[in-house]
Design an enzyme around this catalytic site. Sequence first.
Site, PDB file in Angstrom:
ATOM      1  CE  LYS A  85     -11.401  16.006  40.529  1.00 32.73           C
ATOM      2  NZ  LYS A  85     -11.342  16.980  39.410  1.00 32.73           N
ATOM      3  CB  SER A 161      -9.905  20.128  41.371  1.00 36.84           C
ATOM      4  OG  SER A 161     -10.443  19.530  40.234  1.00 36.84           O
ATOM      5  CB  SER A 185      -8.751  19.456  37.406  1.00 41.49           C
ATOM      6  OG  SER A 185      -9.189  20.734  37.788  1.00 41.49           O
TER       7      SER A 185
END
Lengths: 493, 63
Positions: A85, A161, A185
């Site tokens: 990420k 996210s 997330s």
Amino acid sequence: MPATTDGELLFLEGHEQARLIRSRKISPVDLVKECLSRIAEWDHVLRAWITVDADRALEQARAAEAEIMRGNYRGPLHGIPYGVKDQMHALGFPTTLGTQVLDEAETRAPMDAAVVERLGAAGAILLGKQNLHEFGKGGTTSFPFGQPRNPWNPLYSPSSSSSGSGIAPAAGFCTFSIGQDTGGSIRGPASCNGIVGLRPSYGRVSRHGAEAHSFSYDTIGPLARCVKDVAIVMEAISGHDPRDLLSSPQPAGNYVDTLDNDIKGLRIGVIKEIVEVDGICPEVSAAFSSAVDALKRLGASIHYISLPLCKYAVLVQLLTSDVDVASWFTRNHLKDRYYRFDRSTRVRLATAHLLPGIFYNRAMRARVLVRRQVLDAFKQVDALMCPTNITPPKLMDEINERVATAADVGPRLMERRNAVYPFSVANIPAVALPCGFSSKRLPISLQLATPPFTEARLLNIANVFEQAAGWTSFHPDLSQTLGGFAKGGRPHG
Amino acid sequence: MGNITDADARTLLKLHGLDLPGDEVTEVAIRLSSLFQLVEKMESEIGADIDETDPISPIYEQR
């Protein structure tokens, strides 16, 4: 039922890919090339990636190949491609945080994050940085690096996210991802993309090199197509790191050897407040009930337990975590670059500025109460269980967090967080894994949680269920799920 | 408690050096009002227990 897919090598589980690499039946170069080819073919639709460095990945793959040929095999991650990420630094890649707020010079990575260091030492090959909601906050409406889309149906949300980190393994773009979970997330994207995602115990994995400011909630963890791969990654990334002051001194466990332990006699507590909530989709209830039955057949005993304080988890976390994050942005960019933020992020940060300190204090006290109730539940049961989301993935329009009236607050801000926040508030490990599909062929997921630092037990239960139920063997055939969309048509929605 | 007007929100935001456009001020006011009301509800239900509890972050407790 969803179709199985093209790209056999890409959809092998990582430990199977590793077996082929170790036995020299395939080269890491083969695997990386296939990943890169698939990314080139489909990521213009899915937008799982922000930066991919093909040359660097192939160079590392060739180095891994040479090392293995010399007889130096590092372990089950050697030559295995992954993504991270874009909230964790990796030297040579910009760290964009999925935002337009930062100037280019400010995206230069100053270090490798601890997880990147450890995975590099294990021989894993970093393909690139994955798309995310701005600053890892969730609720982003306008993505500067492209709208992330669900590989099962691109009209639907891949959650947040760590959106790209969920999409990429599901789509066969890489073997595993590293995401970051403050509230849900990792688990949300795992749920919506039909893969496995683990939020570890707080302090289990070093946060060094991650740009995350919710200091008492942030965790870093793996997403992959099966539980065993998650366990393998956890063995590589877990452990104390003196550079992260809140890193746990508890020695990291062995998570792989116990995956197949018998779960006969284990007590699993189903959280009534989540499974009986108004608004739970009947298809989710049905899939979850089937999963409960499967666990019973495997010998676990199921107990329906009440955790009434879980209903405060979202409020408690919004009152505390949002303030923690906003307190960093108050001196960094929010005032002088306000309009460079996505609207959703800036409104949320602005709101957090106005929350009284009294509320923060009261919410931290309430957090202790919520956590205490969750931990006390483990005196009666060995694990807790609930759906990861009370609905299947939603259409993009349905998940935007714009609040036009007070009536929007519940459905837009709180509903999708209700099942995941109790475990982040309690800071216990929780794993999301597939347990079925909706009638629209979208993944449904269940969540398991255990006491702090018991990831071995958690992954054991998850693995035994996964092996019996088989839901992780389904993968999206992108030529079918995306083909019409990619050519400008609309897939069945 | 919790009926925060746009004017209230705008004033409070200005104290923090934030000057938002009208529709965003409105959204901040709505969000804040909702949070105030939810806090009031939580306090009415478990406020006494909250009083008795120290706000210790669960990042140090290693059990």
